[in-house]
Design a protein around this motif. Structure first.
Motif, PDB file in Angstrom:
ATOM      1  N   HIS A 370      77.416  33.077  53.900  1.00 37.04           N
ATOM      2  CA  HIS A 370      77.970  32.366  55.095  1.00 37.04           C
ATOM      3  C   HIS A 370      77.937  33.380  56.196  1.00 37.04           C
ATOM      4  N   SER A 371      78.239  34.822  55.949  1.00 36.18           N
ATOM      5  CA  SER A 371      78.256  35.783  57.043  1.00 36.18           C
ATOM      6  C   SER A 371      76.771  35.870  57.500  1.00 36.18           C
ATOM      7  N   GLU A 372      75.700  35.951  56.504  1.00 40.29           N
ATOM      8  CA  GLU A 372      74.543  36.153  57.165  1.00 40.29           C
ATOM      9  C   GLU A 372      74.194  34.993  57.836  1.00 40.29           C
ATOM     10  N   GLU A 373      74.517  33.737  57.391  1.00 42.48           N
ATOM     11  CA  GLU A 373      73.877  32.567  58.155  1.00 42.48           C
ATOM     12  C   GLU A 373      74.610  32.500  59.544  1.00 42.48           C
ATOM     13  N   TYR A 374      75.838  33.031  59.646  1.00 41.33           N
ATOM     14  CA  TYR A 374      76.613  33.087  60.694  1.00 41.33           C
ATOM     15  C   TYR A 374      75.922  33.934  61.814  1.00 41.33           C
ATOM     16  N   ARG A 375      75.471  35.235  61.577  1.00 38.78           N
ATOM     17  CA  ARG A 375      74.673  35.965  62.203  1.00 38.78           C
ATOM     18  C   ARG A 375      73.351  35.571  62.805  1.00 38.78           C
ATOM     19  N   ALA A 376      72.775  35.049  61.782  1.00 38.07           N
ATOM     20  CA  ALA A 376      71.314  34.458  61.926  1.00 38.07           C
ATOM     21  C   ALA A 376      71.471  33.377  63.273  1.00 38.07           C
ATOM     22  N   VAL A 386      70.428  30.146  74.873  1.00 38.50           N
ATOM     23  CA  VAL A 386      71.514  29.638  75.124  1.00 38.50           C
ATOM     24  C   VAL A 386      72.472  30.410  76.075  1.00 38.50           C
ATOM     25  N   PRO A 387      72.957  29.694  77.268  1.00 32.66           N
ATOM     26  CA  PRO A 387      73.767  30.551  78.069  1.00 32.66           C
ATOM     27  C   PRO A 387      74.971  30.936  77.514  1.00 32.66           C
ATOM     28  N   HIS A 388      75.151  32.399  77.932  1.00 35.96           N
ATOM     29  CA  HIS A 388      76.311  33.224  77.456  1.00 35.96           C
ATOM     30  C   HIS A 388      76.252  33.273  76.227  1.00 35.96           C
ATOM     31  N   ALA A 389      75.308  33.349  75.259  1.00 38.34           N
ATOM     32  CA  ALA A 389      75.048  33.752  73.925  1.00 38.34           C
ATOM     33  C   ALA A 389      74.722  34.922  73.738  1.00 38.34           C
ATOM     34  N   TYR A 390      74.949  35.817  72.687  1.00 44.00           N
ATOM     35  CA  TYR A 390      74.815  37.130  72.224  1.00 44.00           C
ATOM     36  C   TYR A 390      74.692  37.473  70.927  1.00 44.00           C
ATOM     37  N   SER A 391      73.912  38.367  70.452  1.00 38.73           N
ATOM     38  CA  SER A 391      73.693  38.662  69.205  1.00 38.73           C
ATOM     39  C   SER A 391      74.841  39.742  68.879  1.00 38.73           C
ATOM     40  N   PRO A 392      75.170  39.773  67.595  1.00 33.98           N
ATOM     41  CA  PRO A 392      76.233  40.621  67.201  1.00 33.98           C
ATOM     42  C   PRO A 392      75.653  42.072  66.952  1.00 33.98           C
ATOM     43  N   SER A 393      76.124  43.178  67.265  1.00 35.24           N
ATOM     44  CA  SER A 393      75.678  44.390  67.229  1.00 35.24           C
ATOM     45  C   SER A 393      75.484  44.911  65.894  1.00 35.24           C
ATOM     46  N   GLY A 396      78.457  46.898  64.676  1.00 32.48           N
ATOM     47  CA  GLY A 396      79.862  46.126  64.674  1.00 32.48           C
ATOM     48  C   GLY A 396      80.663  46.102  65.830  1.00 32.48           C
ATOM     49  N   THR A 397      80.270  46.854  66.802  1.00 31.86           N
ATOM     50  CA  THR A 397      81.097  47.332  67.996  1.00 31.86           C
ATOM     51  C   THR A 397      80.770  46.495  69.191  1.00 31.86           C
ATOM     52  N   PHE A 398      81.920  45.791  69.651  1.00 35.38           N
ATOM     53  CA  PHE A 398      81.956  45.128  70.766  1.00 35.38           C
ATOM     54  C   PHE A 398      82.697  45.589  71.859  1.00 35.38           C
ATOM     55  N   ASP A 399      82.282  45.671  73.065  1.00 34.87           N
ATOM     56  CA  ASP A 399      83.086  46.096  74.023  1.00 34.87           C
ATOM     57  C   ASP A 399      83.198  45.024  74.966  1.00 34.87           C
TER      58      ASP A 399
END
Length: 453
Positions: A370-376, A386-393, A396-399
């Protein structure tokens, strides 16, 4: 003269092309929407039939003397019921709901009922929206549903915080049907954004199950909160597929199937690329569970199969032309078919005689998948622009940078309904280099190993 002779031929070709398109559209079935998805397991699907019964319990006036109890009962112990709110309690600002402390499943459940066709206040909540009216956390949401969720959270904040702190090992689950599903999804979103209001509750303890979900959030939010929010759709249910603004759903209810057919044909003409790139377009939230129980050109029902995914494109985009489009929206049928599907899953597991140790290993594997599918899905949203979409680092660091919030709020609006936008720093390499310059590389490695472990 020769040009005029060719006009009838072009008309015939055009009519044949339109007829072929309409015929293919009429043959489109609900099974096509999820045919590429994976099968759900008993462990992940287990809460859904139970939560459907909890939603049904909201319709009862007295749970000690129920009038419409389903086969097997609601599964609720009246002594564990914390509170019950009616329309008189909510003053029409939100649908009725109950708060139930489920000790058997270590869960704190807030269940919201669906649309009441006899209540004007429910229509007011549903119709309080225009595309692009409310923006939050970098995406768009349904304004009326967000305000209703904010009112519920304002009213029950103290008791929810007390329960969350008193039972630190319990999950906090929001669930609802139809109109209530949108309120539940907004509740989950607002609690995640304002987790400090409930004693800094961990995001992993928050869950939402939106049954027959309303399209209440933009695509980037629907994918980003797929680790928290789950949507359950039965076969041909029209509401998760109604691609028009939610205020038009009310009108559609009184002109089925003719108007619904016209809307279906109109929405089919809109290219998928155009729909995806519209930042204001609303979608069914989170991870999707699709219960399929019928096949085309086959009489009767088949043993229900549950498929699940976090799709980005092809996310119930088009209405299915079916005589069951409205009956599949009923919470009674959803509960029955969900329980049938659950019984089949449990029976298969019993036949396979899976040991307890292997069950635990399968649950851990499922969590990783589920975690891998979520990141994919997050990465897929970026790929599709997709507007305002971003890929996870990968670190694991988000600013997150909060933009200005409205300091002035209209009277009656929830204090949790303020607009907040999260921005992600684009150049991750510069961020990591800055961290290394401060001699915290060892700390970063330790955090990464803990996360991977």
């Amino acid at each position: 003269m020769s040009i005029l002779c060719g006009v009838p031929l072009l008309e015939c070709v055009y009519c044949l092309a339109c007829a072929r398109w309409a015929w293919k559209r009429c043959l489109h079935t609900a099974g096509h929407d999820s045919e590429t998805w994976g099968l759900a397991t008993a462990e992940e699907f287990e809460p859904i039939p139970r939560l459907c019964r909890y939603i049904l319990a909201v319709y009862e006036d007295d749970l000690r003397h129920p009038l419409w109890e389903p086969p097997g009962g609601y599964g609720i112990k009246p002594d564990w019921l914390i509170l019950r709110r009616t329309y008189e309690d909510t003053h029409g600002r939100a649908p009725p709901y109950i708060l139930y402390l489920d000790h058997d499943h270590a869960d704190i459940v807030l269940a919201v009922r669906g649309l009441n066709l006899a209540r004007e206040s429910d229509y007011a909540v549903l119709l309080d929206n225009k595309l692009g009216k409310r923006k939050i956390d970098g995406g768009y949401v349904h304004n009326g549903l967000l305000k209703a969720a904010g009112w519920v959270l304002d009213a029950e904040c103290d008791i929810l915080k007390e329960l969350v702190e008193k039972y630190p090992n319990y999950t906090l689950t929001f669930t609802g049907h139809s109109l209530g599903s949108g309120v539940a999804a907004m509740l989950a979103l607002v609690v995640v954004l304002h987790h400090d209001k409930l004693g800094n509750i961990d995001r992993r303890r928050i869950r939402c199950y939106a049954v027959a979900p309303a399209r209440c959030m933009s695509l980037n939010l629907a994918v980003r909160y797929a680790d928290v929010i789950n949507s359950v759709v039965l076969q041909d249910d029209f509401l998760p597929r109604t691609a028009t603004p939610l205020e038009d759903i009310f009108k559609s209810l009184f002109c089925l199937p003719c108007l619904l057919c016209l809307r279906c044909m109109r929405d089919t003409c809109i290219p998928d690329e155009k729909m995806i790139k519209d930042p204001r377009r609303l979608y069914a939230p989170g991870r999707l569970y699709h219960i399929v129980e019928r096949k085309p050109f086959r009489l009767g029902r088949i043993p229900p199969v549950v498929r699940t995914a976090v799709p980005v494109d092809g996310r119930f985009e088009h209405i299915v032309l079916s005589c069951n489009a409205t009956s599949d929206h009923a919470i009674i049928w959803i509960e029955r078919e969900a329980q049938r599907a659950m019984d089949i899953m449990v029976e298969k597991d019993h036949i396979m005689e899976i040991p307890a140790k292997q069950r635990m290993e399968r649950q851990e594997t499922l969590a990783r998948e589920h975690s891998e599918e979520y990141r994919a899905a997050l990465q897929r949203a970026v790929t599709l622009s997709v507007p305002h979409a971003y890929s996870p680092s990968k670190y694991g660091t988000f600013d997150e940078v909060e933009e200005g919030e409205d300091s002035q709020r209209s009277s009656g609006e929830s204090s949790f309904g303020s607009s907040k936008t999260g921005k992600i720093r684009e150049n991750w390499d510069e961020l990591i280099e800055r961290l290394f310059d401060k001699d915290v590389s060892g700390h970063m490695a330790l955090k990464k190993s803990q996360r991977d472990g």
